[in-house]
Design an enzyme around this catalytic site. Structure first.
Site: not given
Ligand code: SER
Length: 313
Positions: A9, A13, A36, A53-54, A143, A147
């Site tokens: 990756g 960012q 990728i 490609d992970i 998300y 996590k």
């Molecule tokens: N910066 C991330 C988001 O906003 C949070 O880990 O999805």
């Protein structure tokens, strides 16, 4: 250095700046970037790069063998906003990438892994101010669910198979070398582009939505810091704080540099995500365990961002 480092990756960012810093520390040839898609010029030119490609475990294995990789930083994820739009895709990518790496570490192919967690593990029932390391952790976003599951899997592989995996719960990260994509905290980066280009910004969060944030240099130092620290007796995904602000407070800090800058607010569905996350986190565990300390404050960050972007856009 007899073993090499792989960043998966590396065009993202965090990945971009992580590669550059690790190359500075360990030497260009010892730090392999992979993604990728192509990365920025500096990353592509300063050392080895592999298209990877992970989701393809055999390809990962090949790259590991080819470069004799012993340490992996897995910086691949679908962030909060995109994950809400594509829950299954986000779940599959966020989880399968981790499984692929944890399994390779379990087999001894990799000796040490970094895997990023997030403030998104916390949810609406979590105490919002100075959120403790151990507290109510019931995420309400796709998300956040991925996590939290990832943290639990890391703990499992560490306990059961002795895998050495390290994690940080990143706050919102602010940087100018590569743009973030699909996150709720991204407004705090977008705002700088608009401040320079148009001197005004329409924010997708309410003016008083306070979130924990951090300048990228601190995040990179923390990432490398937790990897260099002695191994703890059990896996822990560290809370990490630097500063917290609302869109209004950030706008005020930008106005100190660009007095004519104006902001208005048009909260959308991202507000619903933001309001479930902490306002600030208690990171004393990271401070005590491996000497974590943020160096950049809000005003310094604003100046650095404006200067950095001035030459980029
Ligand atoms: N910066 C991330 C988001 O906003 C949070 O880990 O999805």
């Amino acid at each position: 250095m007899d073993s090499k480092i792989l960043i998966i990756g590396s065009s993202g960012q965090i990945g971009t700046e992580l590669v550059l810093k690790l190359r500075e520390i360990y030497g260009n040839e010892n730090v392999v970037a992979s993604d990728i898609r192509k990365g920025n010029y500096e990353v592509m030119e300063s050392g080895p790069f592999e298209f990877l490609d992970i989701t393809n475990k055999n390809d990962i294995k090949e790259v590991l063998e080819k470069h004799q990789i012993k340490e992996v930083y897995l910086m691949v994820a679908i962030l909060s906003v995109i994950a809400e739009e594509n829950p299954q895709m986000a779940w599959e990518l966020n989880m399968n990438s981790l499984f692929n790496i944890l399994d390779l570490a379990k087999n001894g192919t990799i000796e040490k892994v970094f895997w990023p967690s997030s403030i998104a593990v916390f949810g609406p029932d979590t105490p919002k101010n100075n959120t403790p390391q151990d507290t109510i952790i019931k995420p309400s976003t796709v998300y956040g669910i991925s996590k939290l599951a990832g943290e639990n899997w890391c703990a499992y592989y560490s306990r059961k198979y002795g895998v050495d995996v390290r994690s940080i719960r990143y706050p919102g990260l602010i940087s100018y070398k590569t743009t973030p994509g699909g996150g709720t905290t991204d407004y705090a980066v977008e705002i700088f582009y608009e401040a320079i280009k148009r001197k005004s910004y329409t924010c997708f969060l309410d003016e008083d939505t306070v979130l924990p944030m951090m300048y990228m240099d601190d995040a990179i130092n923390a990432t490398i810091g937790v990897m260099q620290a002695p191994r703890m007796s059990s896996y822990i995904s560290y809370n990490l704080g630097a500063f917290s602000f609302s869109p209004k407070e950030l706008a005020n800090a930008i106005q100190k540099q660009i007095p004519e800058f104006t902001i208005n607010y048009k909260p959308d569905s991202r507000q619903e995500i933001a309001k479930t996350w902490p306002r600030s986190v208690d990171d004393s565990k990271a401070r005590n365990d491996w000497g974590w300390e943020a160096k950049t404050d809000l005003d310094q960050m604003v100046i650095t961002m404006l200067q950095g972007l001035h030459y980029t856009i």
